[in-house]
Design a protein around this motif. Structure first.
Motif, PDB file in Angstrom:
ATOM      1  N   TYR A 113      53.936  24.778 -16.633  1.00 23.44           N
ATOM      2  CA  TYR A 113      53.686  26.079 -16.004  1.00 23.44           C
ATOM      3  C   TYR A 113      54.299  26.140 -14.608  1.00 23.44           C
ATOM      4  O   TYR A 113      54.467  25.113 -13.955  1.00 23.44           O
ATOM      5  N   PRO A 114      54.634  27.356 -14.149  1.00 18.34           N
ATOM      6  CA  PRO A 114      55.251  27.502 -12.828  1.00 18.34           C
ATOM      7  C   PRO A 114      54.341  26.987 -11.716  1.00 18.34           C
ATOM      8  O   PRO A 114      53.119  27.030 -11.825  1.00 18.34           O
ATOM      9  N   LEU A 120      51.916  35.590 -15.955  1.00 23.90           N
ATOM     10  CA  LEU A 120      53.317  35.254 -16.174  1.00 23.90           C
ATOM     11  C   LEU A 120      54.064  36.444 -16.759  1.00 23.90           C
ATOM     12  O   LEU A 120      53.507  37.219 -17.545  1.00 23.90           O
ATOM     13  N   GLN A 146      58.820  34.273 -18.414  1.00 27.91           N
ATOM     14  CA  GLN A 146      58.201  32.996 -18.043  1.00 27.91           C
ATOM     15  C   GLN A 146      57.365  32.453 -19.202  1.00 27.91           C
ATOM     16  O   GLN A 146      57.377  31.254 -19.483  1.00 27.91           O
ATOM     17  N   CYS A 154      59.583  30.830 -21.660  1.00 25.63           N
ATOM     18  CA  CYS A 154      60.007  29.512 -21.180  1.00 25.63           C
ATOM     19  C   CYS A 154      58.917  28.475 -21.426  1.00 25.63           C
ATOM     20  O   CYS A 154      59.195  27.365 -21.904  1.00 25.63           O
ATOM     21  N   LYS A 170      61.614  28.905 -15.593  1.00 22.57           N
ATOM     22  CA  LYS A 170      60.204  29.307 -15.717  1.00 22.57           C
ATOM     23  C   LYS A 170      59.582  29.648 -14.369  1.00 22.57           C
ATOM     24  O   LYS A 170      58.557  30.335 -14.302  1.00 22.57           O
ATOM     25  N   GLU A 171      60.177  29.178 -13.282  1.00 20.60           N
ATOM     26  CA  GLU A 171      59.625  29.432 -11.954  1.00 20.60           C
ATOM     27  C   GLU A 171      59.885  30.860 -11.477  1.00 20.60           C
ATOM     28  O   GLU A 171      59.229  31.347 -10.565  1.00 20.60           O
ATOM     29  N   ASP A 172      60.840  31.534 -12.106  1.00 19.22           N
ATOM     30  CA  ASP A 172      61.245  32.879 -11.690  1.00 19.22           C
ATOM     31  C   ASP A 172      60.853  33.875 -12.779  1.00 19.22           C
ATOM     32  O   ASP A 172      61.158  33.654 -13.946  1.00 19.22           O
ATOM     33  N   PRO A 173      60.196  34.973 -12.433  1.00 22.34           N
ATOM     34  CA  PRO A 173      59.798  35.949 -13.446  1.00 22.34           C
ATOM     35  C   PRO A 173      60.948  36.448 -14.313  1.00 22.34           C
ATOM     36  O   PRO A 173      60.745  36.810 -15.472  1.00 22.34           O
TER      37      PRO A 173
END
Length: 284
Positions: free
Chosen positions: A14-15, A92, A96, A99, A163-166
């Motif tokens: 997860y982010p 999310l 995301q 991902c 995954k860190e970026d929408p």
């Protein structure tokens, strides 16, 4: 994340948002740590990285809870635990979520790229096709699911970044497509140059750029094709002449008429009969 934080890979699905850490730290400072950090017996975090970092920022010991009870948990069980906790707290984007779904899938089915478990593999997950898996567990549509799995098969580290970026999946998928085009172009170029070893050697040694080598190869191929067309044309013409000659010889009346009408003389006919076998035999 600080280096002394030990996490299980499932926690990193997860982010991790620094803004969340700051907000959680402020809340813990005011209200105390409400939810414990879930760990394994070896201390690795399964859920609660943000809370752990917030406690570090505040300089206070974090509250933890070991989720193992003398029996190691399987990856599937750990994925389910992480999903149940993060699904409640995180907002999310669909990209995301796609991902995360692909990262979970790769953890549960390592090395599998087709979107379904390998033959004979334990099928204990709720869905056996990735598209269904992503839809059931994360509410992800087929389009984003396919994109996420494609990126995961191409470059798993790039998917972790996405995954860190929408909207990170969109950029990662575009890079995947461009890489695919570049690879196809590379294969096509190598195939062309593979027919000309000297040009390939000169390109690999830096004597020629790829464009220069391909241009020379194209010129050679064009010359070869022209020679082949000329050879075929001459061969077809020669075949027609032989066929016509045989047909004429097998038609005495027409042959007699050709002589009578002085289209051909007996002397020429005799000479042709002598020459034809020599030509067909490859002699002059």
């Amino acid at each position: 994340m600080k280096k002394n934080i030990k996490t299980h890979p499932v926690a990193d699905l997860y982010p991790l948002n620094q803004e969340n850490v700051d907000a959680i730290a402020a809340d813990i400072k005011t209200n105390g740590q409400k939810l414990p950090i879930l760990t394994l017996q070896d201390g690795r975090i399964v859920d609660g990285r943000n809370r752990y970092m917030a406690c570090q920022k505040l300089g206070i010991p974090p509250k933890t809870e070991c989720i193992e009870n003398g029996k190691p948990l399987s990856d599937e069980e750990l994925v389910t635990i992480a999903r149940s906790h993060n699904g409640k707290r995180r907002q999310l984007s669909k990209m995301q979520a796609a991902c995360v779904a692909a990262l979970e899938w790769k953890m549960l089915h390592p090395g599998e790229s087709r979107g379904r478990p390998k033959q004979g593999e334990k099928k204990s997950v709720k869905a056996h096709l990735f598209n269904d898996f992503a839809s059931i567990n994360h509410g992800v549509g087929e389009s984003y699911a396919k994109q996420a799995l494609a990126v995961a098969n191409w470059n798993i580290e790039r998917l972790r970044q996405a995954k860190e970026d929408p909207r990170g999946l969109a950029d990662a998928y575009e890079e995947f497509q461009e890489a695919g085009k570049a690879e196809k172009l590379k294969v096509r170029r190598e195939k062309i140059l593979g027919e000309h070893e000297d040009l390939l050697d000169r390109y690999q040694s830096g004597q020629l750029t790829v464009d220069e080598a391909l241009t020379l190869a194209a010129e050679r191929n064009a010359e070869r094709e022209e020679d082949e067309r000329t050879e075929r044309s001459q061969a077809e013409r020669a075949a027609r002449v032989v066929i016509d000659f045989i047909a004429l010889e097998n038609t005495p009346d027409a042959l007699a008429a050709a002589i009578r009408l002085e289209i051909i003389t007996k002397q020429q006919l005799t000479q042709y009969k002598k020459t034809a076998p020599l030509v067909l035999g490859g002699r002059k």
